[in-house]
Every structure is written in structure tokens, then in C-alpha cells.
Design an enzyme around this catalytic site. Sequence first.
Site, PDB file in Angstrom:
ATOM      1  CB  SER A 151     -49.409  18.609 -18.164  1.00 61.92           C
ATOM      2  OG  SER A 151     -49.037  17.724 -17.127  1.00 61.92           O
ATOM      3  CE1 TYR A 164     -44.321  17.885 -20.327  1.00 62.01           C
ATOM      4  CE2 TYR A 164     -45.509  17.735 -18.255  1.00 62.01           C
ATOM      5  CZ  TYR A 164     -45.436  17.499 -19.614  1.00 62.01           C
ATOM      6  OH  TYR A 164     -46.489  16.893 -20.264  1.00 62.01           O
TER       7      TYR A 164
END
Length: 259
Positions: A151, A164
Site C-alpha cells: 500500500s 493497516y
Amino acid sequence: MTTLTAPETTSPFDLHGRTAVVTGAGRGLGQGIAMGLAQAGADLVLVGLPGSQEATAAQAVELGRSVRVVDLDVSDHDAIGPACESILAAGPVDVLVNNAGIIDRIDTVDVPASSWERVLDINLTGLFYITQGIGRSMVERGSGKIVSIASLLAFQGGIRVISYATAKHGVAGITKALANEWGPHGVQVNAIAPGYMATDNTTALREDPERAQAILDRIPQGRWGTPADVAGAAVFLGSPAADYVNGHVLVVDGGWMAR
């Protein structure tokens, strides 16, 4: 007069005759990646929650690909080993795409242990055990491609997504560590860092007019990404075209990180 015939050539992106395992392929980026690999010629093993992979499998079968569905909750770490053994019993795996993941948006001061542990269990620890289970056979065989979905938050901190961001930083670390260790054995280990994608993970952001506009204002291409945008990167990293790419985190973000 002699007529010269051009020699037959094979595209370095051709995946015919190869088998790719994709986790979390039931929707979003995982489905897009699976279909991109299938279009490039790969047969598929789709790994995910029971009942979640059938639509993707049907689409791949329509392309003439062999498809196998394996039910697995990636957070159930005890089940990962047997699942990997079952996959490998049917034949070697050429490409592993670690896509399964979740995100919880919570103020850090309010993050409960259950949320923290589940995000890391799926996005990081589960990813490691699947990579270990499938990657061991690649090391023994002397070839293979591993592509994990990281990400932009492998580089940045984000807002209200502490678990996350932590997990995705870890994915980048696993990628680089395994590239060092497994590269000499003919296994390339890379990752893709998608930018802001129009998937379920970003629904809350896209439904917030101010936040959505602020995001679009920073993306030079002026739009949210799509699963197809990431699929091309996955095909590249899973193909012979990337034989000398190792330990890299490829950003696919419409130019976000360039701003």
C-alpha cells in the site's frame, strides 16, 4: 529466391502453462489481479473465504483457464499449512499473489485489541505463513514469483489506520528480506503498492466529499485507480519480464507519490 520467415517469439508477459495462486480473489483488487493473470494465460488457484471466489472462478473458466477454489480464512493460521500442502499436491505453483487483506478505520486511542490483532493476523502474519508454505516449494524447485499487495501506507502513516499502516510496512519488510534470502534460489519476491483505488476498502473515503476531493486533487491523473490498473503490474511481476526485478515495491498510484 529464398523467403525469410521471422522466428517465432513468445511474449515475456505470457503466462500460459503457469499456475498462479491468488488470495482474496473474490472481489476488488484480488478479482482484478486474478482476471489479469488469467487473460495472460495463467491457470488459477483462488484462495479465500468459503463462497467468495465462485464469480471470479466462473469468469476465468470462460477464458479457458483451469481454476481451482480453495476455502481458507487467512486469519486461521493453523489451517494455512494444510491448505498450502493441498495446493501443492495438485502441482507446482509458479506465481503467488498475496492479496487478502482488511482495513479498520478507528482513532488510534480507541483501537481495541481485537481489531489490531485481526488486521495483523490477515494482512501480515497470514501473508507470511502462506508465503512460507508456497515459497518453500519454489526455493526447492529453483524458480517462482511472489507478489504481495502492500500500500502507499508502506511509505506513509495514513490517518486512523494504525494497524493497516503497520501491517503494510511489514509487507514491504517481508518482501525485501525474502528477496535477499530467496533471490539466490531463483525466486523473485516483490510487492505492489496501490494508490487510492475504487474498492470496498475506500468506500468511506469516497463517500466523504471533502476527503475524496482532497485525494483527487493530489492525484496527477485526476481519478481513483481500478483493479485493472493493478492487474497489469501483477502480470508484469509474475512474468518472465520481471526475472531481474527483486525486492521492489512497485507503486501504482496515478502519480500520488510524485506530488
